[in-house]
Design a protein around this motif. Structure first.
Motif, PDB file in Angstrom:
ATOM      1  N   ASP A  94      31.336  49.718  30.422  1.00  0.00           N
ATOM      2  CA  ASP A  94      30.869  48.027  29.904  1.00  0.00           C
ATOM      3  C   ASP A  94      31.657  47.489  30.028  1.00  0.00           C
ATOM      4  O   ASP A  94      32.533  46.819  28.627  1.00  0.00           O
ATOM      5  CB  ASP A  94      29.835  47.858  29.103  1.00  0.00           C
ATOM      6  N   PHE A  95      32.524  46.469  30.909  1.00  0.00           N
ATOM      7  CA  PHE A  95      33.749  46.051  30.698  1.00  0.00           C
ATOM      8  C   PHE A  95      34.261  44.578  30.923  1.00  0.00           C
ATOM      9  O   PHE A  95      33.117  44.563  31.853  1.00  0.00           O
ATOM     10  CB  PHE A  95      35.391  47.160  31.121  1.00  0.00           C
ATOM     11  N   ILE A  96      34.830  44.490  31.329  1.00  0.00           N
ATOM     12  CA  ILE A  96      35.175  42.803  31.843  1.00  0.00           C
ATOM     13  C   ILE A  96      36.435  43.369  33.146  1.00  0.00           C
ATOM     14  O   ILE A  96      36.945  43.450  32.871  1.00  0.00           O
ATOM     15  CB  ILE A  96      36.388  41.829  31.238  1.00  0.00           C
ATOM     16  N   ASP A  97      35.720  43.008  34.123  1.00  0.00           N
ATOM     17  CA  ASP A  97      36.485  42.615  35.510  1.00  0.00           C
ATOM     18  C   ASP A  97      36.584  41.692  35.533  1.00  0.00           C
ATOM     19  O   ASP A  97      36.054  40.800  36.232  1.00  0.00           O
ATOM     20  CB  ASP A  97      35.212  43.146  36.422  1.00  0.00           C
ATOM     21  N   GLN A 132      45.513  47.798  33.690  1.00  0.00           N
ATOM     22  CA  GLN A 132      44.661  48.109  32.265  1.00  0.00           C
ATOM     23  C   GLN A 132      43.247  46.767  32.568  1.00  0.00           C
ATOM     24  O   GLN A 132      44.272  45.395  32.714  1.00  0.00           O
ATOM     25  CB  GLN A 132      45.368  47.799  31.422  1.00  0.00           C
ATOM     26  N   THR A 133      42.137  46.362  31.795  1.00  0.00           N
ATOM     27  CA  THR A 133      41.344  45.592  32.028  1.00  0.00           C
ATOM     28  C   THR A 133      41.670  44.619  31.088  1.00  0.00           C
ATOM     29  O   THR A 133      42.256  45.717  29.572  1.00  0.00           O
ATOM     30  CB  THR A 133      39.724  45.974  31.797  1.00  0.00           C
ATOM     31  N   SER A 134      41.335  43.261  30.678  1.00  0.00           N
ATOM     32  CA  SER A 134      41.600  42.673  29.394  1.00  0.00           C
ATOM     33  C   SER A 134      41.249  42.835  28.337  1.00  0.00           C
ATOM     34  O   SER A 134      41.528  42.591  27.092  1.00  0.00           O
ATOM     35  CB  SER A 134      41.328  41.335  30.155  1.00  0.00           C
ATOM     36  N   ASP A 135      39.819  43.904  28.452  1.00  0.00           N
ATOM     37  CA  ASP A 135      39.484  44.139  27.163  1.00  0.00           C
ATOM     38  C   ASP A 135      39.829  45.664  26.722  1.00  0.00           C
ATOM     39  O   ASP A 135      39.573  46.639  25.928  1.00  0.00           O
ATOM     40  CB  ASP A 135      38.077  44.341  27.190  1.00  0.00           C
TER      41      ASP A 135
END
Length: 633
Positions: A380-383, A410-413
């Motif tokens: 459940d990460f921000i794409d 790295q994802t923003s979150d």
């Protein structure tokens, strides 16, 4: 190490060095994770090269017009998005809300003609294209305070608000259509051709920025067509009036379209003459060469990508202008080649019912602790790239030079690490695009966490068992040493006599050797004590003869004529012989040295006589010195 205390404390302190084992295990797992990431990168690189190989030398899959451009212009070169939600042509535009942020606003900057720059009715529209199935969809959300519809009895299509759609056909020819309606509602477009269109040389002048152009434009736009235009039923749409103006929603089959498209909105505020006073266009609609390109995601490329979707990777095909031609897969599910979960068999379910103490400890204490130290992978990460139509990044630009590239981000979150790999697609020696594959490291992280959990469980069990065994072993050694010390203390009493026999240990270790050595030492000490106990009787026996000889000699000497001085010495010698005889008698009677001393008779001595005899003795020993004794009492 005296400050460390007893043996048990020292052993526990030394056992604490076992705690370095989890750290070493953690470092080992991290190194393993690095190798797995390198393996994932190589695997993903192989995937992109395989897809690129399937697309090499297939020029028909790419937009030839757009590929020939050195650069694309925003607003002029259009992109048709892949719309997943169902679209209904009704002018409501509710179906487009999920893609609303991808639309483009056309206003003053895109105005190619304006009769009155100080107008109180500024014209603008929001525009977007999309594909679904075999159709190309589009809409214009127009802001216009005074919309003008075509008069019912008018033979002209261009003396009111109307939309020009210019496309290049699959045969690369210019074809224009006009949307002009009498009232809001369902419509079909009309086809414009050379017979009913404006003259070619006149239409080209419409796009020139000059005073002559502005002066002559109303005449051109008001010119009557030579023949009635033909209705194009394949271009369908709905014109809906709104509070701000009106919405134009349309669609037509994709196979009508080549690779160019332009839209021009003509508006008027004069109901009587229909004089056009404002034109906003995405590009010129009069000249094939000046039309903007349109990129429609390739269905053939999309089929190729979907055939590779089982790789658990998200795949993109990007043209040389970094625009997305096709995509497949979901990055939230692209965790790599590692399985996301392990199915529990019936046997495992039965085994879990019999929870042991260790499993209970693991489930209630260790597992929550592991989750705290090593968070589980989160899908459940921000794409940031979800739904992107253009990939603008440095590694994409480098891949377009012809070299395969890889990039970690790295994802923003900060919930996931994404690996992106790109390989070029060649048409001849020219790079026409790239294949981009993306995966998260969630599979590797899950495997790492599982390995760490298993390793730490084993290490904790080993450390606990080893520490307990070492503690019990040390306690056993300490107990044996304490027992040995206690036995040694009880073997000899305060007077140095052997009180108890020393029982040696039969153990073959060092403590057993020490026990037998102490037993041998106590045995020798006992023999020595027995020897000392027998020594008085032996001395008494050996000294009795010389004492008798001396005494008899003194007796014989006393029978001779002696002066007073000699008699005094003989008397003193006899006194010493008597004392020596009594001592020998006591030694012969005593079995131990202490008893012989305790059994000695206590007599009263005249101090004056003792001191007188001592002085006389010293005087005889040291005749050169004058010694005297005075009684001052």
């Amino acid at each position: 190490m005296k400050f460390l205390g007893g043996l048990r404390t020292k052993v526990i302190l030394l056992a604490s060095f076992f705690l370095i084992l989890p750290w070493l295990g953690y470092q080992y797992i991290l190194e393993m994770e690095k190798f797995l990431r390198q393996g994932q990168e190589q695997t993903l690189m192989g995937t992109t090269r395989a897809v690129a190989t399937a697309l090499h030398e297939r020029a028909t899959l790419f937009n030839a017009q757009a590929s020939a451009l050195n650069e694309i212009q925003d607003g002029k070169d259009l992109y048709a998005y892949d719309i997943t939600s169902p679209l209904r042509i009704d002018g409501q535009l509710d179906d487009w809300q999920n893609e609303f942020d991808k639309s483009i606003v056309y206003g003053q900057q895109q105005t190619v003609f304006q009769l009155n720059k100080n107008t109180t009715n500024p014209i603008s529209f929001r525009h977007m294209l999309g594909t679904q199935g075999k159709y190309l969809y589009g809409y214009l959300q127009v802001t216009d305070k005074h919309p003008v519809f075509k008069a019912t009895d008018s033979r002209f299509l261009n003396r009111n608000d109307h939309l020009i759609i210019a496309i290049s056909t699959p045969q690369n020819k210019l074809q224009r259509y006009i949307i002009s309606i009498e009232q809001a509602g369902w419509f079909n477009a009309y086809q414009l051709n050379d017979k009913n269109d404006l003259k070619q040389n006149e239409t080209q002048s419409l796009w020139q920025e000059s005073k002559d152009f502005i002066a002559e434009l109303p005449k051109f736009l008001g010119a009557e067509t030579a023949s009635a235009p033909e209705r194009e039923k394949r271009i369908q749409g709905y014109w809906r009036t709104t509070a701000e103006g009106y919405n134009i929603e349309f669609r037509f089959p994709i196979d009508m379209l080549g690779d160019k498209l332009g839209l021009a909105l003509h508006t008027t505020s004069n109901n009587n003459t229909g004089e056009i006073n404002n034109i906003i266009a995405t590009s010129s609609t009069e000249n094939l060469q000046q039309l903007g390109t349109v990129l429609v995601p390739s269905p053939e490329i999309d089929k190729i990508l979907k055939g590779l979707s089982h790789t658990q990777s998200r795949l993109w095909v990007v043209d040389r202008h970094q625009r997305v031609l096709a995509s497949a897969g979901d990055i939230h599910q692209a965790s790599g080649v590692w399985p996301k979960n392990i199915q529990i068999t019936e046997k495992d379910k039965q085994d879990t019912k019999a929870v042991t103490l260790w499993k209970s400890l693991q489930l209630k204490i260790l597992s929550p602790l592991y989750r705290l130290l090593f968070p589980a992978p989160n899908n459940d990460f921000i794409d940031e790239l979800e739904g992107s139509t253009q990939l603008n990044s440095e590694f994409i630009k480098q891949a377009l030079t012809g070299e395969s590239q890889s990039h970690w981000r790295q994802t923003s979150d900060n919930k996931a690490m994404i690996l992106s790999v790109a390989s070029p697609i060649f048409i001849g020696d020219k790079v026409m695009g790239i294949v981009v594959a993306e995966e998260t490291t969630n599979g590797i992280r899950a495997l790492r966490n599982q390995a760490l959990e298993t390793l730490f469980n084993v290490l904790i069990a080993v450390i606990v068992i080893a520490t307990l065994l070492l503690f019990f072993f040390t306690a056993n050694i300490a107990s044996r040493i304490s027992k040995l010390s206690h036995q040694a203390e009880k073997a000899i009493d305060e007077q140095g006599r052997i009180a108890l026999p020393f029982i040696p240990s039969s153990s073959k270790d060092e403590i057993g050797y020490l026990s037998r050595s102490l037993s041998e030492m106590v045995k020798r000490l006992g023999d020595y004590h027995r020897y000392l106990e027998k020594l008085p009787s032996r001395l008494s026996h050996e000294l009795s003869t010389p004492v008798a000889v001396v005494r008899s000699s003194l007796d014989n000497l006393a029978l001779l004529q002696q002066d007073e001085e000699s008699k005094k010495y003989i008397t003193r010698a006899k006194t010493g012989i008597l004392r020596l005889n009594r001592i020998l008698t006591s030694m012969s009677e005593a079995t131990r040295l202490e008893q012989s001393l305790q059994s000695g008779e206590k007599i009263s001595l005249a101090l004056q006589g003792l001191l007188t005899n001592c002085v006389q003795g010293y005087q005889m020993t040291y005749p050169e010195q004058a010694l005297c004794f005075k009684n001052v009492s």
